[in-house]
Design an enzyme around this catalytic site. Structure first.
Site, PDB file in Angstrom:
ATOM      1  N   THR A  11     -17.679  10.537 -32.900  1.00 37.36           N
ATOM      2  CA  THR A  11     -17.171  10.985 -34.211  1.00 37.36           C
ATOM      3  C   THR A  11     -15.683  10.705 -34.392  1.00 37.36           C
ATOM      4  O   THR A  11     -15.155  10.882 -35.487  1.00 37.36           O
ATOM      5  CB  THR A  11     -17.411  12.500 -34.375  1.00 37.36           C
ATOM      6  OG1 THR A  11     -16.883  13.153 -33.207  1.00 37.36           O
ATOM      7  CG2 THR A  11     -18.881  12.833 -34.517  1.00 37.36           C
ATOM      8  N   GLY A  12     -14.981  10.307 -33.318  1.00 34.15           N
ATOM      9  CA  GLY A  12     -13.523  10.115 -33.389  1.00 34.15           C
ATOM     10  C   GLY A  12     -13.149   8.769 -33.976  1.00 34.15           C
ATOM     11  O   GLY A  12     -14.005   7.956 -34.353  1.00 34.15           O
ATOM     12  N   VAL A  14     -11.777   6.165 -32.481  1.00 33.88           N
ATOM     13  CA  VAL A  14     -12.249   5.046 -31.658  1.00 33.88           C
ATOM     14  C   VAL A  14     -13.771   4.958 -31.719  1.00 33.88           C
ATOM     15  O   VAL A  14     -14.345   3.866 -31.818  1.00 33.88           O
ATOM     16  CB  VAL A  14     -11.744   5.195 -30.201  1.00 33.88           C
ATOM     17  CG1 VAL A  14     -12.308   4.088 -29.323  1.00 33.88           C
ATOM     18  CG2 VAL A  14     -10.219   5.176 -30.164  1.00 33.88           C
ATOM     19  N   ARG A 112      -7.919   6.015 -15.040  1.00 40.42           N
ATOM     20  CA  ARG A 112      -7.259   4.695 -14.992  1.00 40.42           C
ATOM     21  C   ARG A 112      -6.450   4.474 -13.714  1.00 40.42           C
ATOM     22  O   ARG A 112      -6.336   3.363 -13.219  1.00 40.42           O
ATOM     23  CB  ARG A 112      -6.310   4.531 -16.182  1.00 40.42           C
ATOM     24  CG  ARG A 112      -7.018   4.289 -17.494  1.00 40.42           C
ATOM     25  CD  ARG A 112      -5.986   4.160 -18.615  1.00 40.42           C
ATOM     26  NE  ARG A 112      -6.598   4.193 -19.924  1.00 40.42           N
ATOM     27  CZ  ARG A 112      -6.015   4.699 -21.004  1.00 40.42           C
ATOM     28  NH1 ARG A 112      -4.801   5.215 -20.933  1.00 40.42           N
ATOM     29  NH2 ARG A 112      -6.632   4.682 -22.162  1.00 40.42           N
ATOM     30  N   CYS A 151      -3.718   1.500 -25.510  1.00 40.08           N
ATOM     31  CA  CYS A 151      -3.596   0.437 -26.523  1.00 40.08           C
ATOM     32  C   CYS A 151      -2.283  -0.338 -26.428  1.00 40.08           C
ATOM     33  O   CYS A 151      -2.274  -1.572 -26.508  1.00 40.08           O
ATOM     34  CB  CYS A 151      -3.768   1.036 -27.914  1.00 40.08           C
ATOM     35  SG  CYS A 151      -3.020   2.660 -28.099  1.00 40.08           S
ATOM     36  N   GLN A 177       4.389   2.624 -33.059  1.00 41.61           N
ATOM     37  CA  GLN A 177       2.936   2.783 -32.944  1.00 41.61           C
ATOM     38  C   GLN A 177       2.309   3.436 -34.178  1.00 41.61           C
ATOM     39  O   GLN A 177       2.853   4.362 -34.765  1.00 41.61           O
ATOM     40  CB  GLN A 177       2.613   3.591 -31.687  1.00 41.61           C
ATOM     41  CG  GLN A 177       3.095   2.873 -30.438  1.00 41.61           C
ATOM     42  CD  GLN A 177       2.681   3.505 -29.131  1.00 41.61           C
ATOM     43  OE1 GLN A 177       3.425   3.424 -28.169  1.00 41.61           O
ATOM     44  NE2 GLN A 177       1.514   4.120 -29.076  1.00 41.61           N
ATOM     45  N   GLY A 181      -3.459   5.617 -33.749  1.00 36.22           N
ATOM     46  CA  GLY A 181      -3.363   5.752 -32.298  1.00 36.22           C
ATOM     47  C   GLY A 181      -3.379   7.194 -31.840  1.00 36.22           C
ATOM     48  O   GLY A 181      -3.632   7.483 -30.667  1.00 36.22           O
ATOM     49  N   LYS A 206       2.354   5.900 -19.321  1.00 37.98           N
ATOM     50  CA  LYS A 206       1.130   5.085 -19.250  1.00 37.98           C
ATOM     51  C   LYS A 206       1.481   3.604 -19.263  1.00 37.98           C
ATOM     52  O   LYS A 206       0.948   2.819 -18.465  1.00 37.98           O
ATOM     53  CB  LYS A 206       0.212   5.407 -20.447  1.00 37.98           C
ATOM     54  CG  LYS A 206      -0.521   6.728 -20.318  1.00 37.98           C
ATOM     55  CD  LYS A 206      -1.400   6.958 -21.545  1.00 37.98           C
ATOM     56  CE  LYS A 206      -1.967   8.354 -21.554  1.00 37.98           C
ATOM     57  NZ  LYS A 206      -2.592   8.707 -22.846  1.00 37.98           N
ATOM     58  N   ARG A 236       6.375   6.769 -32.986  1.00 36.26           N
ATOM     59  CA  ARG A 236       5.268   6.761 -33.956  1.00 36.26           C
ATOM     60  C   ARG A 236       5.852   6.428 -35.319  1.00 36.26           C
ATOM     61  O   ARG A 236       6.870   7.005 -35.715  1.00 36.26           O
ATOM     62  CB  ARG A 236       4.607   8.148 -33.985  1.00 36.26           C
ATOM     63  CG  ARG A 236       3.383   8.247 -34.856  1.00 36.26           C
ATOM     64  CD  ARG A 236       2.150   7.616 -34.251  1.00 36.26           C
ATOM     65  NE  ARG A 236       1.682   8.314 -33.062  1.00 36.26           N
ATOM     66  CZ  ARG A 236       0.840   7.782 -32.174  1.00 36.26           C
ATOM     67  NH1 ARG A 236       0.363   6.563 -32.350  1.00 36.26           N
ATOM     68  NH2 ARG A 236       0.466   8.455 -31.109  1.00 36.26           N
ATOM     69  N   HIS A 243      -0.088  -1.653 -33.645  1.00 33.38           N
ATOM     70  CA  HIS A 243       1.151  -1.301 -32.940  1.00 33.38           C
ATOM     71  C   HIS A 243       2.065  -2.522 -32.875  1.00 33.38           C
ATOM     72  O   HIS A 243       1.620  -3.631 -32.541  1.00 33.38           O
ATOM     73  CB  HIS A 243       0.860  -0.876 -31.495  1.00 33.38           C
ATOM     74  CG  HIS A 243       0.109   0.422 -31.371  1.00 33.38           C
ATOM     75  ND1 HIS A 243      -0.084   1.310 -32.402  1.00 33.38           N
ATOM     76  CD2 HIS A 243      -0.473   0.999 -30.272  1.00 33.38           C
ATOM     77  CE1 HIS A 243      -0.763   2.353 -31.974  1.00 33.38           C
ATOM     78  NE2 HIS A 243      -1.022   2.197 -30.684  1.00 33.38           N
TER      79      HIS A 243
HETATM   80  N1  NAP Z   1      -6.863   5.859 -31.281  1.00 34.94           N
HETATM   81  C1  NAP Z   1      -6.479   4.828 -30.537  1.00 34.94           C
HETATM   82  O1  NAP Z   1      -5.885   3.854 -31.018  1.00 34.94           O
HETATM   83  C2  NAP Z   1      -6.778   4.814 -29.058  1.00 34.94           C
HETATM   84  C3  NAP Z   1      -6.458   3.655 -28.355  1.00 34.94           C
HETATM   85  C4  NAP Z   1      -6.723   3.596 -26.985  1.00 34.94           C
HETATM   86  C5  NAP Z   1      -7.267   4.680 -26.356  1.00 34.94           C
HETATM   87  N2  NAP Z   1      -7.580   5.813 -27.054  1.00 34.94           N
HETATM   88  C6  NAP Z   1      -8.203   6.915 -26.324  1.00 34.94           C
HETATM   89  O2  NAP Z   1      -9.565   7.005 -26.773  1.00 34.94           O
HETATM   90  C7  NAP Z   1      -9.990   8.369 -26.745  1.00 34.94           C
HETATM   91  C8  NAP Z   1     -10.451   8.775 -28.138  1.00 34.94           C
HETATM   92  O3  NAP Z   1      -9.368   8.657 -29.042  1.00 34.94           O
HETATM   93  P1  NAP Z   1      -9.519   8.898 -30.612  1.00 34.94           P
HETATM   94  O4  NAP Z   1      -8.283   8.365 -31.200  1.00 34.94           O
HETATM   95  O5  NAP Z   1     -10.833   8.405 -31.082  1.00 34.94           O
HETATM   96  O6  NAP Z   1      -9.519  10.507 -30.691  1.00 34.94           O
HETATM   97  P2  NAP Z   1     -10.158  11.478 -31.811  1.00 34.94           P
HETATM   98  O7  NAP Z   1     -10.165  10.825 -33.134  1.00 34.94           O
HETATM   99  O8  NAP Z   1      -9.424  12.771 -31.656  1.00 34.94           O
HETATM  100  O9  NAP Z   1     -11.678  11.681 -31.321  1.00 34.94           O
HETATM  101  C9  NAP Z   1     -11.999  12.401 -30.171  1.00 34.94           C
HETATM  102  C10 NAP Z   1     -13.503  12.356 -29.926  1.00 34.94           C
HETATM  103  O10 NAP Z   1     -13.795  13.061 -28.697  1.00 34.94           O
HETATM  104  C11 NAP Z   1     -14.716  14.138 -28.979  1.00 34.94           C
HETATM  105  N3  NAP Z   1     -14.376  15.286 -28.127  1.00 34.94           N
HETATM  106  C12 NAP Z   1     -13.281  16.097 -28.217  1.00 34.94           C
HETATM  107  N4  NAP Z   1     -13.322  17.044 -27.251  1.00 34.94           N
HETATM  108  C13 NAP Z   1     -14.465  16.829 -26.558  1.00 34.94           C
HETATM  109  C14 NAP Z   1     -15.106  17.480 -25.459  1.00 34.94           C
HETATM  110  N5  NAP Z   1     -14.552  18.550 -24.860  1.00 34.94           N
HETATM  111  N6  NAP Z   1     -16.293  16.995 -25.012  1.00 34.94           N
HETATM  112  C15 NAP Z   1     -16.872  15.912 -25.589  1.00 34.94           C
HETATM  113  N7  NAP Z   1     -16.321  15.256 -26.647  1.00 34.94           N
HETATM  114  C16 NAP Z   1     -15.139  15.705 -27.110  1.00 34.94           C
HETATM  115  C17 NAP Z   1     -14.518  14.451 -30.450  1.00 34.94           C
HETATM  116  O11 NAP Z   1     -15.705  15.079 -30.927  1.00 34.94           O
HETATM  117  P3  NAP Z   1     -15.681  16.162 -32.148  1.00 34.94           P
HETATM  118  O12 NAP Z   1     -15.575  15.369 -33.421  1.00 34.94           O
HETATM  119  O13 NAP Z   1     -17.007  16.837 -31.999  1.00 34.94           O
HETATM  120  O14 NAP Z   1     -14.504  17.059 -31.900  1.00 34.94           O
HETATM  121  C18 NAP Z   1     -14.328  13.034 -31.009  1.00 34.94           C
HETATM  122  O15 NAP Z   1     -15.579  12.387 -31.105  1.00 34.94           O
HETATM  123  C19 NAP Z   1      -8.804   9.170 -26.202  1.00 34.94           C
HETATM  124  O16 NAP Z   1      -8.935   9.312 -24.806  1.00 34.94           O
HETATM  125  C20 NAP Z   1      -7.625   8.289 -26.555  1.00 34.94           C
HETATM  126  O17 NAP Z   1      -6.504   8.527 -25.729  1.00 34.94           O
HETATM  127  C21 NAP Z   1      -7.338   5.897 -28.392  1.00 34.94           C
END
Ligand code: NAP
Length: 351
Positions: A11-12, A14, A112, A151, A177, A181, A206, A236, A243
């Protein structure tokens, strides 16, 4: 038969990008969508605040979201492997639970740094996948965990790889960024409109640690980190996706700018050689205009999988400096993970 994949964190921000990029994928199909307890049991369209400009696929919207534990995911559908896009602080135990049985390709930071866990950019260090059998044996798992860098590290390391032939000594990088992100809802609008935030938690650490692992060498069953001095400063900015990084590099040699530019442009990796479905034809694209790359104009280059460089010039303190742009949720997140999975499939690690 396509391989069936479960997405944790579906749902997030990514997770949504995974869903978009996996539509009509020739090798993989989505079988399970999982998220936190808050979303579990709901239809995806009710659990997810869809933020992409492309529409949510209707059949995805009707799928029921599973909780992110092994039993719930296995009851929701067949699984061959797992993409993990959950927050780093919750990922460790959840990913280990799945890795006991399945390959897990993770976007989270939790594993990682583990010595027996690969940190892969398919064009840069595909040989590090040799850690997988070592990890499986050591941990007694049928599956394994393999990770992608964060990223900002991904686009930086892709740009540094072709410079290694000139003797890469030191790197300074200042990042600008994008908001995506930070996930959703991310940074409050009152904080970022008309503003720049000169701090992103854990980001500088990181970049500094992950880059040397990715650019390191695999010898005698372990990774030795690249002997590079690296300093990062992260901000940011009010940009939706993409980025931008100002990069300053110290080299042992003093090549001409034309020679450096040629190395960037001719850079290819194993994904291009293997013609993997998500591999961009050019991992690095060089723009010669004085005002490029820009996130708005260049983030979708190579379907978001090419890193775009520009303003390559001599630096009076280091050796060379340039501007580096990458799409953080495509090359830096879901697209990078999918390319990683394609490499695993081609190399027999998903069999
Ligand atoms: N955004 C980027 O550009 C980017 C780039 C590289 C790496 N990342 C990494 O990728 C990951 C996701 O990032 P995002 O930007 O997509 O974050 P996000 O939009 O906050 O989404 C987080 C996701 O994780 C789920 N979640 C939260 N707490 C959880 C738990 N305790 N157990 C199981 N699922 C859980 C959430 O579900 P609900 O909707 O149910 O809360 C949601 O699906 C992170 O580790 C981040 O550091 C992100």
């Amino acid at each position: 038969m396509k391989r069936k994949v479960a997405i944790l964190g579906a749902t997030g921000i990514v997770g949504q990008r995974f869903i978009e990029l996996l539509q009509n994928h020739p090798w993989f199909e989505i079988s399970v969508l999982a998220a936190s307890e808050k979303s579990a049991g709901k239809k995806y369209k009710d659990a997810c605040d869809w933020k992409l400009t492309s529409p949510m696929p209707s059949e995805i919207g009707e799928m029921t979201v599973a909780a992110s534990d092994l039993r719930s995911v296995e009851s929701a559908g067949d699984v061959d492997f797992v993409f993990s896009a959950i927050p780093g602080d919750t990922a460790s135990a959840i990913e280990e639970q799945f890795a006991a049985k399945y390959p897990v390709i993770s976007k989270a930071s939790a594993h990682r740094g583990d010595a027996d866990v690969p940190l892969i950019i398919p064009e840069v260090n595909p040989d590090h996948l040799a850690l997988i059998p070592i990890q499986k044996k050591k941990r007694g798992w049928s599956g394994y965990i393999t990770t992608d860098p964060n990223c900002s590290t991904t686009q930086l390391a892709i740009s540094l790889k072709p410079l290694m032939k000139f003797g890469l000594k030191s790197v300074m990088v200042s990042t600008m960024q994008a908001l995506s992100g930070a996930g959703y809802p991310g940074v409050a609008s009152m904080d970022i409109i008309d503003n720049v935030l000169p701090f992103i938690k854990n980001e500088e650490e990181k970049i500094e640690t992950e880059s040397t692992k990715v650019l390191g060498a695999f010898n005698h069953g372990a990774i030795s980190k690249a002997p590079i001095r690296l300093s990062a400063s992260c901000s940011r900015v009010n940009v939706s996706d993409g980025h931008t990084e100002s990069v300053f590099v110290g080299l042992e040699q003093n090549p001409e700018i034309d020679e450096i530019t040629r190395e960037f442009e001719k850079f290819r990796g194993l994904p291009q050689e293997l013609k993997l479905p998500s591999a961009p034809e050019h991992p690095i694209v060089v723009r010669r205009e004085n005002d490029r790359p820009q996130p708005k104009c260049d983030r979708d280059c190579g379907n978001g999988m090419s890193v775009v460089l520009g303003r390559i010039r001599k630096d009076p303190v280091m050796t060379v400096k340039y501007t580096c742009l990458g799409h953080n949720t495509v090359r830096g997140a879901a697209g990078g993970s999918i390319l990683h999975a394609e490499l695993l499939a081609k190399k027999g690690y998903l069999d």
